[in-house]
Design an enzyme around this catalytic site. Structure first.
Site, mmCIF file in Angstrom:
data_model
loop_
_atom_site.group_PDB
_atom_site.id
_atom_site.type_symbol
_atom_site.label_atom_id
_atom_site.label_comp_id
_atom_site.label_asym_id
_atom_site.label_seq_id
_atom_site.Cartn_x
_atom_site.Cartn_y
_atom_site.Cartn_z
ATOM 1 N N ASN A 29 10.521 12.033 31.000
ATOM 2 C CA ASN A 29 11.202 13.233 30.528
ATOM 3 C C ASN A 29 10.242 13.960 29.588
ATOM 4 O OD1 ASN A 29 12.848 15.173 29.435
ATOM 5 N ND2 ASN A 29 14.221 13.746 28.366
ATOM 6 N N LYS A 35 10.539 16.855 28.335
ATOM 7 C CA LYS A 35 11.222 17.751 27.386
ATOM 8 C C LYS A 35 10.494 19.110 27.343
ATOM 9 C CE LYS A 35 12.888 13.684 25.088
ATOM 10 N NZ LYS A 35 13.334 13.008 23.892
ATOM 11 N N GLY A 95 13.036 9.050 20.249
ATOM 12 C CA GLY A 95 11.989 9.723 19.486
ATOM 13 C C GLY A 95 11.815 9.184 18.074
HETATM 14 P P1 PGA Z 1 11.641 8.878 23.697
HETATM 15 O O1 PGA Z 1 12.689 9.829 24.478
HETATM 16 O O2 PGA Z 1 11.043 7.936 24.725
HETATM 17 O O3 PGA Z 1 10.630 9.808 23.114
HETATM 18 O O4 PGA Z 1 12.426 8.126 22.669
HETATM 19 C C1 PGA Z 1 13.506 9.327 25.499
HETATM 20 C C2 PGA Z 1 14.434 10.424 26.010
HETATM 21 O O5 PGA Z 1 14.920 11.224 25.208
HETATM 22 O O6 PGA Z 1 14.702 10.519 27.220
#
Ligand code: PGA
Length: 247
Positions: free
Chosen positions: A9, A11, A169
């Protein structure tokens, strides 16, 4: 045998040129036993689709609107997602729930519209830290699952991601035992809702998955893959996570 999926992902990261550069360093997809899925920002779909064709992975978009068309400035429909060749759409990610007001009712409409258009929804569920501390994690996640699937077709493809909000995150990953407990709970809910066949829906774990914690999480019985944010932005760390997948 349930399907394993490892998804990236991205984002709101990576321009088309940056997405293209990522795939210059990316070699994993064809040799992995898992299905690999990339979720780029919408404007960067083209380099991802081109690499997907060459290397044989899947891709999807991070959000779409359930209506077929109309006056929804800034939105794209699931028919449009289908038209550009995507196979997946993320639905109900906690960032959409928290920052953009996506409710369980809206999530349910998106799941149904995705399935109707032949797109596999990846429905995300997860509790916040206060909800976990109050002992309400399963109640919250169970409710998100039931309401998110209220309009779903249990005979069409679906995937799930359990993403505890406190682990996204933050670098604070759920322990393998915490993750497995919730995945096992979700599996039982799927059985109750749609029977044995429906219970084989892949359930991914997401929230600070990194190369050094992926191996242990992968060993958990009910974890069928990962939804990776931060660590999917570099080809080397995402490759290391894909390599760590052994069942
Ligand atoms: P992260 O995000 O691996 O940066 O914690 C995961 C997500 O939000 O899908």
């Amino acid at each position: 045998m349930r399907k394993s999926i490892i998804a990236a992902n991205w984002k709101m990261n990576k321009t088309p040129a940056e997405a293209q550069a990522f795939f210059a360093d990316w070699r994993e997809a064809s040799s992995s036993p898992c299905e690999i899925v990339f979720f780029p920002p919408t404007v960067s779909w083209q380099p991802v689709a081109q690499s997907a064709q060459k290397t044989g992975f899947h891709w999807g978009l991070q959000n779409a609107h359930p209506a077929e068309s109309g006056a929804y400035t800034g939105e794209i429909s699931l028919g449009m997602v289908k038209a550009v060749g995507a196979n997946y759409v993320l639905v109900g990610h906690s960032e959409r729930r928290q920052m953009f007001g996506d409710t369980d009712e809206f999530v349910a409409k998106k799941v149904a519209a995705a399935q109707k258009n032949g797109i596999t929804p990846m429905l995300c569920v997860g509790e916040t830290l206060p909800e976990r501390e109050q002992g309400r994690a399963k109640a919250v996640v169970g409710q998100q699952l039931k309401q998110g699937l209220a309009l779903a077709d249990f005979n069409r493809p679906l995937s799930l991601a359990y993403e505890p909000v406190w682990a996204i995150g933050t670098g604070k990953v759920a322990s393998p035992a915490q993750a497995e407990e919730m995945h096992e709970f979700l599996r039982r809910q799927l059985t109750e809702l749609g029977g044995e066949k429906f219970a084989a829906t892949p359930i991914l774990y997401g929230g600070s998955v990194k190369p050094d914690n992926a191996g242990e999480l992968a060993q958990q019985k009910n974890i069928d893959g990962f939804l990776v944010g931060g660590a999917s932005l570099e080809a080397s760390s995402f490759s290391a996570i894909v390599k760590a997948w052994k069942k």
